[in-house]
Motif scaffolding. Structure first.
Motif, mmCIF file in Angstrom:
data_model
loop_
_atom_site.group_PDB
_atom_site.id
_atom_site.type_symbol
_atom_site.label_atom_id
_atom_site.label_comp_id
_atom_site.label_asym_id
_atom_site.label_seq_id
_atom_site.Cartn_x
_atom_site.Cartn_y
_atom_site.Cartn_z
ATOM 1 N N TRP A 111 0.830 -1.201 0.000
ATOM 2 C CA TRP A 111 0.000 0.000 0.000
ATOM 3 C C TRP A 111 0.867 1.255 0.000
ATOM 4 C CZ3 TRP A 111 -5.273 0.243 -0.389
ATOM 5 C CH2 TRP A 111 -5.969 -0.958 -0.270
ATOM 6 N N ARG A 112 0.232 2.345 -0.370
ATOM 7 C CA ARG A 112 0.923 3.631 -0.456
ATOM 8 C C ARG A 112 -0.053 4.741 -0.105
ATOM 9 N NH1 ARG A 112 3.533 5.337 -6.179
ATOM 10 N NH2 ARG A 112 4.912 7.035 -5.478
ATOM 11 N N VAL A 113 0.407 5.701 0.677
ATOM 12 C CA VAL A 113 -0.372 6.915 0.915
ATOM 13 C C VAL A 113 0.499 8.113 0.548
ATOM 14 C CG1 VAL A 113 -1.987 6.059 2.642
ATOM 15 C CG2 VAL A 113 0.262 6.858 3.384
ATOM 16 N N THR A 114 -0.110 9.071 -0.134
ATOM 17 C CA THR A 114 0.534 10.344 -0.415
ATOM 18 C C THR A 114 -0.351 11.448 0.135
ATOM 19 O OG1 THR A 114 -0.486 10.644 -2.594
ATOM 20 C CG2 THR A 114 1.586 9.424 -2.519
ATOM 21 N N TYR A 115 0.273 12.502 0.616
ATOM 22 C CA TYR A 115 -0.477 13.636 1.139
ATOM 23 C C TYR A 115 0.470 14.804 1.355
ATOM 24 C CZ TYR A 115 1.316 11.989 5.702
ATOM 25 O OH TYR A 115 2.118 11.579 6.743
ATOM 26 N N SER A 116 -0.091 15.950 1.686
ATOM 27 C CA SER A 116 0.695 17.123 2.042
ATOM 28 C C SER A 116 0.392 17.495 3.475
ATOM 29 C CB SER A 116 0.363 18.298 1.116
ATOM 30 O OG SER A 116 0.679 17.977 -0.223
ATOM 31 N N MET A 117 1.442 17.934 4.198
ATOM 32 C CA MET A 117 1.267 18.319 5.598
ATOM 33 C C MET A 117 1.912 19.681 5.842
ATOM 34 S SD MET A 117 3.961 15.799 7.560
ATOM 35 C CE MET A 117 5.693 15.728 7.083
ATOM 36 N N TYR A 118 1.291 20.423 6.730
ATOM 37 C CA TYR A 118 1.800 21.729 7.145
ATOM 38 C C TYR A 118 2.083 21.652 8.636
ATOM 39 C CZ TYR A 118 2.028 26.838 7.650
ATOM 40 O OH TYR A 118 2.426 28.131 7.902
ATOM 41 N N ILE A 119 3.367 21.749 8.987
ATOM 42 C CA ILE A 119 3.796 21.687 10.386
ATOM 43 C C ILE A 119 4.227 23.088 10.813
ATOM 44 C CG2 ILE A 119 5.358 20.625 12.049
ATOM 45 C CD1 ILE A 119 5.772 18.332 10.088
ATOM 46 N N PRO A 120 3.441 23.770 11.629
ATOM 47 C CA PRO A 120 3.844 25.110 12.074
ATOM 48 C C PRO A 120 5.003 25.006 13.066
ATOM 49 C CG PRO A 120 1.897 24.417 13.267
ATOM 50 C CD PRO A 120 2.167 23.342 12.254
ATOM 51 N N SER A 121 5.695 26.109 13.260
ATOM 52 C CA SER A 121 6.828 26.107 14.183
ATOM 53 C C SER A 121 6.393 25.873 15.622
ATOM 54 C CB SER A 121 7.603 27.421 14.076
ATOM 55 O OG SER A 121 6.749 28.527 14.280
ATOM 56 N N GLY A 241 11.180 21.749 26.940
ATOM 57 C CA GLY A 241 10.294 22.916 26.968
ATOM 58 C C GLY A 241 9.587 23.177 25.651
ATOM 59 N N SER A 242 9.414 22.136 24.857
ATOM 60 C CA SER A 242 8.868 22.303 23.508
ATOM 61 C C SER A 242 7.360 22.150 23.410
ATOM 62 C CB SER A 242 9.532 21.293 22.558
ATOM 63 O OG SER A 242 10.904 21.532 22.467
ATOM 64 N N LEU A 243 6.706 21.730 24.477
ATOM 65 C CA LEU A 243 5.259 21.524 24.414
ATOM 66 C C LEU A 243 4.536 22.850 24.503
ATOM 67 C CD1 LEU A 243 4.890 18.437 26.778
ATOM 68 C CD2 LEU A 243 5.037 18.451 24.278
ATOM 69 N N GLN A 244 3.695 23.134 23.512
ATOM 70 C CA GLN A 244 2.868 24.339 23.519
ATOM 71 C C GLN A 244 1.622 24.076 22.686
ATOM 72 O OE1 GLN A 244 6.312 26.442 21.288
ATOM 73 N NE2 GLN A 244 4.510 27.605 20.677
ATOM 74 N N ASP A 245 0.663 24.995 22.768
ATOM 75 C CA ASP A 245 -0.498 24.885 21.902
ATOM 76 C C ASP A 245 -0.020 24.864 20.451
ATOM 77 O OD1 ASP A 245 -1.973 25.065 24.207
ATOM 78 O OD2 ASP A 245 -2.804 27.054 23.778
ATOM 79 N N CYS A 246 -0.585 23.970 19.652
ATOM 80 C CA CYS A 246 -0.102 23.833 18.274
ATOM 81 C C CYS A 246 -1.193 23.208 17.416
ATOM 82 C CB CYS A 246 1.170 22.983 18.236
ATOM 83 S SG CYS A 246 0.926 21.292 18.839
ATOM 84 N N TYR A 247 -0.868 22.967 16.163
ATOM 85 C CA TYR A 247 -1.808 22.315 15.258
ATOM 86 C C TYR A 247 -1.026 21.645 14.141
ATOM 87 C CZ TYR A 247 -1.112 26.325 12.115
ATOM 88 O OH TYR A 247 -0.548 27.277 11.300
ATOM 89 N N LEU A 248 -1.729 20.844 13.347
ATOM 90 C CA LEU A 248 -1.192 20.170 12.170
ATOM 91 C C LEU A 248 -2.264 20.212 11.092
ATOM 92 C CD1 LEU A 248 0.929 18.156 10.809
ATOM 93 C CD2 LEU A 248 -0.457 16.320 11.808
ATOM 94 N N LEU A 249 -1.865 20.480 9.853
ATOM 95 C CA LEU A 249 -2.781 20.452 8.728
ATOM 96 C C LEU A 249 -2.395 19.356 7.747
ATOM 97 C CD1 LEU A 249 -3.069 24.260 7.826
ATOM 98 C CD2 LEU A 249 -4.599 22.923 9.278
ATOM 99 N N LEU A 250 -3.399 18.653 7.223
ATOM 100 C CA LEU A 250 -3.200 17.657 6.174
ATOM 101 C C LEU A 250 -4.139 17.951 5.020
ATOM 102 C CD1 LEU A 250 -3.145 14.327 8.243
ATOM 103 C CD2 LEU A 250 -1.203 15.766 7.628
ATOM 104 N N THR A 251 -3.709 17.630 3.809
ATOM 105 C CA THR A 251 -4.573 17.783 2.648
ATOM 106 C C THR A 251 -4.138 16.805 1.557
ATOM 107 O OG1 THR A 251 -5.658 19.435 1.234
ATOM 108 C CG2 THR A 251 -3.257 19.570 1.409
ATOM 109 N N ASN A 252 -4.981 16.674 0.539
ATOM 110 C CA ASN A 252 -4.682 15.836 -0.632
ATOM 111 C C ASN A 252 -4.304 14.402 -0.249
ATOM 112 O OD1 ASN A 252 -5.160 17.867 -2.537
ATOM 113 N ND2 ASN A 252 -3.058 18.609 -2.422
ATOM 114 N N LEU A 253 -5.005 13.828 0.694
ATOM 115 C CA LEU A 253 -4.765 12.438 1.077
ATOM 116 C C LEU A 253 -5.204 11.501 -0.050
ATOM 117 C CD1 LEU A 253 -6.034 12.754 4.725
ATOM 118 C CD2 LEU A 253 -3.819 11.777 4.149
#
Length: 259
Positions: A111-121, A241-253
């Motif tokens: 199997w194969r999955v392709t997608y785009s992800m946006y990882i904010p700082s 000390g890296s844990l903070q409010d954050c998010y992740l975006l995915l698209t084109n799965l």
């Protein structure tokens, strides 16, 4: 910076791992089996949704939702999983339609999955685990098979792919150059027990290939089937000390089977 994405990692990228070039060229090809859209399918694109399953932060719900062309995963510092030493906002599986109509990855299949992800700082690598994609056997208490993780190594933020069963590093590259931009992912897996499995992991930043690593002769199966997971799953044991409010975006799965 824009957080919409229209490009799609081409299905022609690379060949199948674990097959000779002659066999792949003669007998096998990737067939698309899954192509949801956030705007059209929403969370119905997935087999299950694990949004604050401990109900730890009702005011922050929903933590997982579709917005425009993207699937959005939010993690607050106060969020807790049912195991309170960690946080989890994830979706699982590849659903086509309703009910039990989801794709099942079984032993011997590729199997194969392709997608785009946006990882904010704000979504940083940590000294303990921060997984943003997993391959697992379904069921409570099952161990991960493959993990794509954000990990600090000697103080440096990295993104890596590991085979969790035998703790085998497939590949690792710097995370910070990939922050705040859309990155294309191409992940391939031959589901095999013992030494019958293989994986390939490709990250692209625009037209630049950031990493392209493979492992063959490895264990990628526990029992039943393999099911993908996406989202944010992280330990609270980070010491950087890296844990903070954050998010992740995915698209084109997209999901493909080699047949």
């Amino acid at each position: 910076m824009s957080t919409s994405r229209r490009g799609l990692l081409g299905a022609a990228l690379g060949g199948a791992v674990g097959l000779s070039s002659a066999t792949a060229a003669h007998a096998a090809s990737w067939q698309q089996k899954w192509a949801p859209s956030a705007s059209g399918n929403g969370l119905g694109a997935f087999e299950t949704v694990e949004d604050d399953r401990a109900d730890s932060h009702p005011a922050g719900q929903p933590h997982i939702y579709a917005t425009g062309d993207n699937w959005h995963f939010t993690m607050h510092k106060v969020d807790r999983d049912t195991s309170t030493d960690r946080q989890r906002q994830e979706v699982t599986g590849l659903r086509n339609g309703s009910g039990s109509n989801y794709l099942k990855w079984t032993e011997g299949q590729t199997w194969r999955v392709t997608y785009s992800m946006y990882i904010p700082s704000s979504l940083k690598a940590t000294t303990t685990f921060t997984h943003i994609m997993q391959m697992k056997q379904p069921g409570n208490g099952t161990s991960p098979i493959v993990v794509q993780s954000l990990r600090r190594v000697n103080g440096v933020q990295t993104i890596e792919l590991k085979l969790a069963i035998d703790d085998i590093l497939v590949g690792r590259t710097a995370l910070e150059p990939l922050h705040n931009k859309w990155i294309d992912v191409d992940f391939q897996i031959k589901v095999g027990n013992g030494s019958a499995g293989s994986v390939r992991w490709i990250l692209k930043n625009g037209s630049t290939t950031v990493i392209d690593k493979s492992k063959t002769g490895v264990d990628t199966f526990l029992a039943d089937r393999v099911r993908p997971k996406w989202g944010i799953y992280r330990s609270l044991g980070d010491t950087s000390g890296s844990l903070q409010d954050c998010y992740l975006l995915l698209t084109n799965l997209r999901g493909y089977q080699l047949v």
